[in-house]
Design an enzyme around this catalytic site. Structure first.
Site, PDB file in Angstrom:
ATOM      1  N   ASP A  52      33.764   0.997  21.625  1.00 34.77           N
ATOM      2  CA  ASP A  52      32.937   1.853  22.587  1.00 34.77           C
ATOM      3  C   ASP A  52      32.751   3.308  22.136  1.00 34.77           C
ATOM      4  OD1 ASP A  52      32.107  -0.546  24.122  1.00 34.77           O
ATOM      5  OD2 ASP A  52      33.723  -0.060  25.704  1.00 34.77           O
ATOM      6  N   TYR A 113      46.168  -1.695  20.317  1.00 38.28           N
ATOM      7  CA  TYR A 113      45.721  -0.580  20.656  1.00 38.28           C
ATOM      8  C   TYR A 113      46.772   0.407  21.417  1.00 38.28           C
ATOM      9  CZ  TYR A 113      40.851  -2.567  20.482  1.00 38.28           C
ATOM     10  OH  TYR A 113      39.643  -2.645  19.924  1.00 38.28           O
TER      11      TYR A 113
END
Length: 247
Positions: A52, A113
């Site tokens: 994003d 992540y």
């Protein structure tokens, strides 16, 4: 056709995200323009993770096809030259010729992540835009305990965006670890794939535990509710990094 894999590092701050979007500047668009500039070919690249706006990458992976054969080092260096000339916050770490059936997105076996929380009273100067600044002292041990309740195969409806397009909310979360390193809290998350906003939603819930507002039982209850409204506030994008993709 000749297929290439590229490993990519970028600062997500200047971009509307990875994916090309009409009227907005994306990482995908920046790289595709650089490919066209050196090769003369218009291509569409596919990335392993559609990060994003504001989310960073240390090890994003993408692939694309060119009609001409190129040396891998030439691809890397030419892309970096054009990206630098264009003032992009993107670096190609490696380029490699791969088999035609390699797919950066669908061949991936795991995505890793990191979420960084700068947990100190003073605001950030050098690390602004690189971590989530939380002034209130967080209990990392309590956060880690709660995180372990969320690991495994579950319906993660609570922790996905209402805009998520995944067909199923069921995912297997292989790792969710919370550790304190000085004034920084690191949250590591690993899975074959994630739902939209899943990691940031998990982090926001764990922060509530770290503040003492929620317990590990509360975090587990939120998961079991299968209700987006049960999720804690979503963590901001600047602390999130796509670290590595395994194949």
């Amino acid at each position: 056709m000749h297929r290439f894999r590229i490993d990519i590092e970028y600062d997500g701050g200047p971009y509307a995200g990875w994916q090309r979007q009409a009227g907005q500047h994306s990482v995908q668009e920046a790289i595709e323009k650089a490919i066209a500039a050196f090769s003369g070919e218009e291509v569409t690249i596919r990335g392993a993770g559609r990060t994003d706006a504001g989310v960073h990458a240390l090890g994003q992976v993408a692939h694309f096809d060119l009609s001409r054969e190129w040396k891998s080092d030439k691809v890397r260096d030419a892309l970096n030259a054009h990206l630098t000339l264009a003032g992009e916050a993107v670096s190609i770490l490696r380029a490699e010729a791969v088999a035609e059936d390699f797919d950066a997105r669908f061949s991936a076996k795991a995505r890793h992540y990191l979420y960084r929380i700068a947990n100190r009273r003073s605001p950030l100067a050098l690390e602004r835009g690189r971590a989530w600044h939380v002034a209130r002292r967080l209990d990392a041990a309590a956060m880690h305990e709660a995180a372990q309740r969320l690991v495994g195969k579950h319906d993660f409806t609570t922790f996905r965006s209402v805009q998520c397009q995944a067909k199923s909310p069921v995912k297997t979360l292989d790792r969710l670890d919370v550790t304190r390193v000085g004034d920084e809290i690191e949250i590591h998350a690993s899975a074959r794939s994630f739902l939209h906003n899943q990691v940031r939603s998990l982090v926001g819930t764990l922060k509530k535990v770290g503040e003492g507002g929620w317990t590990a039982d509360d975090a587990q209850a939120a998961l079991q509710a299968r209700d987006r409204a049960a999720c804690g506030p979503v963590a901001p994008p600047q602390g999130l990094y796509l670290v590595r993709v395994d194949y």
